[in-house]
Write a protein that holds these residues in place. Structure first.
Motif, mmCIF file in Angstrom:
data_model
loop_
_atom_site.group_PDB
_atom_site.id
_atom_site.type_symbol
_atom_site.label_atom_id
_atom_site.label_comp_id
_atom_site.label_asym_id
_atom_site.label_seq_id
_atom_site.Cartn_x
_atom_site.Cartn_y
_atom_site.Cartn_z
ATOM 1 N N ILE A 46 -11.180 -11.388 -10.171
ATOM 2 C CA ILE A 46 -10.270 -12.259 -9.228
ATOM 3 C C ILE A 46 -10.339 -10.914 -7.906
ATOM 4 O O ILE A 46 -10.678 -9.535 -8.495
ATOM 5 N N ASP A 47 -11.324 -10.598 -6.557
ATOM 6 C CA ASP A 47 -11.158 -9.756 -6.105
ATOM 7 C C ASP A 47 -10.697 -8.615 -5.498
ATOM 8 O O ASP A 47 -11.720 -7.774 -5.224
ATOM 9 N N ALA A 48 -9.637 -9.283 -5.279
ATOM 10 C CA ALA A 48 -8.743 -7.738 -4.920
ATOM 11 C C ALA A 48 -8.193 -6.289 -5.837
ATOM 12 O O ALA A 48 -8.744 -5.891 -6.113
ATOM 13 N N ALA A 49 -8.703 -7.169 -7.264
ATOM 14 C CA ALA A 49 -8.463 -6.275 -8.475
ATOM 15 C C ALA A 49 -10.351 -5.104 -8.706
ATOM 16 O O ALA A 49 -9.652 -4.260 -9.112
ATOM 17 N N VAL A 50 -10.757 -6.418 -8.820
ATOM 18 C CA VAL A 50 -11.845 -5.457 -9.164
ATOM 19 C C VAL A 50 -12.548 -4.207 -6.939
ATOM 20 O O VAL A 50 -12.319 -3.704 -7.024
ATOM 21 N N ASP A 51 -11.791 -4.954 -6.458
ATOM 22 C CA ASP A 51 -11.593 -3.681 -5.370
ATOM 23 C C ASP A 51 -10.970 -2.764 -5.671
ATOM 24 O O ASP A 51 -12.118 -1.475 -4.764
ATOM 25 N N LEU A 84 -4.344 6.411 -3.646
ATOM 26 C CA LEU A 84 -5.530 5.732 -2.406
ATOM 27 C C LEU A 84 -5.481 5.374 -1.313
ATOM 28 O O LEU A 84 -4.752 4.838 -1.233
ATOM 29 N N PRO A 85 -7.172 4.735 -0.768
ATOM 30 C CA PRO A 85 -6.999 5.017 0.891
ATOM 31 C C PRO A 85 -6.454 3.420 0.597
ATOM 32 O O PRO A 85 -6.083 2.672 0.036
ATOM 33 N N ALA A 86 -5.425 3.448 1.721
ATOM 34 C CA ALA A 86 -4.895 1.668 2.168
ATOM 35 C C ALA A 86 -5.046 0.679 2.540
ATOM 36 O O ALA A 86 -6.538 1.020 2.981
ATOM 37 N N THR A 87 -5.293 -0.628 2.480
ATOM 38 C CA THR A 87 -5.861 -1.518 2.005
ATOM 39 C C THR A 87 -4.809 -2.399 3.504
ATOM 40 O O THR A 87 -3.732 -2.432 3.246
ATOM 41 N N ASP A 88 -5.630 -3.695 3.887
ATOM 42 C CA ASP A 88 -4.686 -5.277 4.382
ATOM 43 C C ASP A 88 -3.753 -5.606 2.811
ATOM 44 O O ASP A 88 -2.945 -6.242 3.804
ATOM 45 N N LEU A 89 -3.981 -5.145 2.180
ATOM 46 C CA LEU A 89 -3.435 -5.965 0.613
ATOM 47 C C LEU A 89 -1.863 -5.822 1.567
ATOM 48 O O LEU A 89 -1.320 -4.545 1.163
#
Length: 209
Positions: free
Chosen positions: A89-94, A204-209
């Motif tokens: 799951i790409d978002a989780a790995v990120d 953690l720094p915010a992302t677009d998720l």
């Protein structure tokens, strides 16, 4: 030191394999072994002992394949299982990668037998830094029991700051056991809102998720 403890199946790996369905679909395609056959011959009679470290995977699976009556070898079935089931799951790995990059100790906390635990550590370790792996076959108990988290706290040397451990799992009973043991536990949902929640807890720094 902050710690992020992640379940594997359903959190870091997509059990439905991006729409391809359960990994046993691939087993059926390659060797004609159905999910129900494997459930009856392997998971029902043997998995409890295997995942708790009381029996090795290979002899248990050998007995199961003999019952099923397939020509597929133990190593062929294990290779199919581990590889077909490894869909990240790409978002989780990120999230795990970003956490590790900021100095958070990222660990795996999972119900696994020894061989797949080593496989997962190796493959996921190529994607982000894994500080440790705590798993059921090594501890002798699964995550739905609070003692798993008591033993894991000792292993990770976090007994004095259990609430600083952020734990993510996709099963409510595991989340409850972790909470009862003093960890900060979050339920992973398909909407992935938990990723933002974990990011906030760990600053953690915010992302677009």
């Amino acid at each position: 030191m902050r710690t992020l403890a992640l379940d594997v199946d359903g959190v870091l790996l997509d059990s439905e394999r991006n729409g391809a369905g359960h990994w046993t679909n691939e087993l059926g395609r390659r060797y004609g072994i159905t999910r129900e056959q494997l459930r009856r011959a392997f998971f029902i009679p043997f998995w409890g002992d295997v995942v708790n470290g009381r029996m090795a995977l290979e002899p248990a699976l050998a007995q199961s394949l003999s019952i099923i009556g397939t020509s597929a070898s133990v190593d062929q079935v294990i290779e199919c299982w581990f590889e077909a089931d490894f869909v990240v799951i790409d978002a989780a790995v990120d999230l795990a990668h970003r956490a590790a990059a900021t100095g958070v100790h990222v660990v795996l906390a999972t119900n696994q037998e020894h061989r797949r635990a080593r496989f997962l550590c190796g493959r996921l370790g190529q994607l982000f830094l894994i500080r440790d792996v705590v798993y059921s076959a090594d501890l002798g108990v699964q995550k739905h029991e609070c003692v798993f988290f008591d033993l894991a706290s000792e292993r990770l040397n976090v007994n004095h700051m259990r609430s600083d451990v952020v734990f993510v799992d996709d099963l409510e009973l595991n989340v409850q056991a972790a909470t009862d043991a003093g960890w900060t536990a979050i339920l992973a949902t398909p909407e992935k809102n938990w990723i933002r929640q974990v990011g906030q807890l760990l600053d953690l720094p915010a992302t677009d998720l």
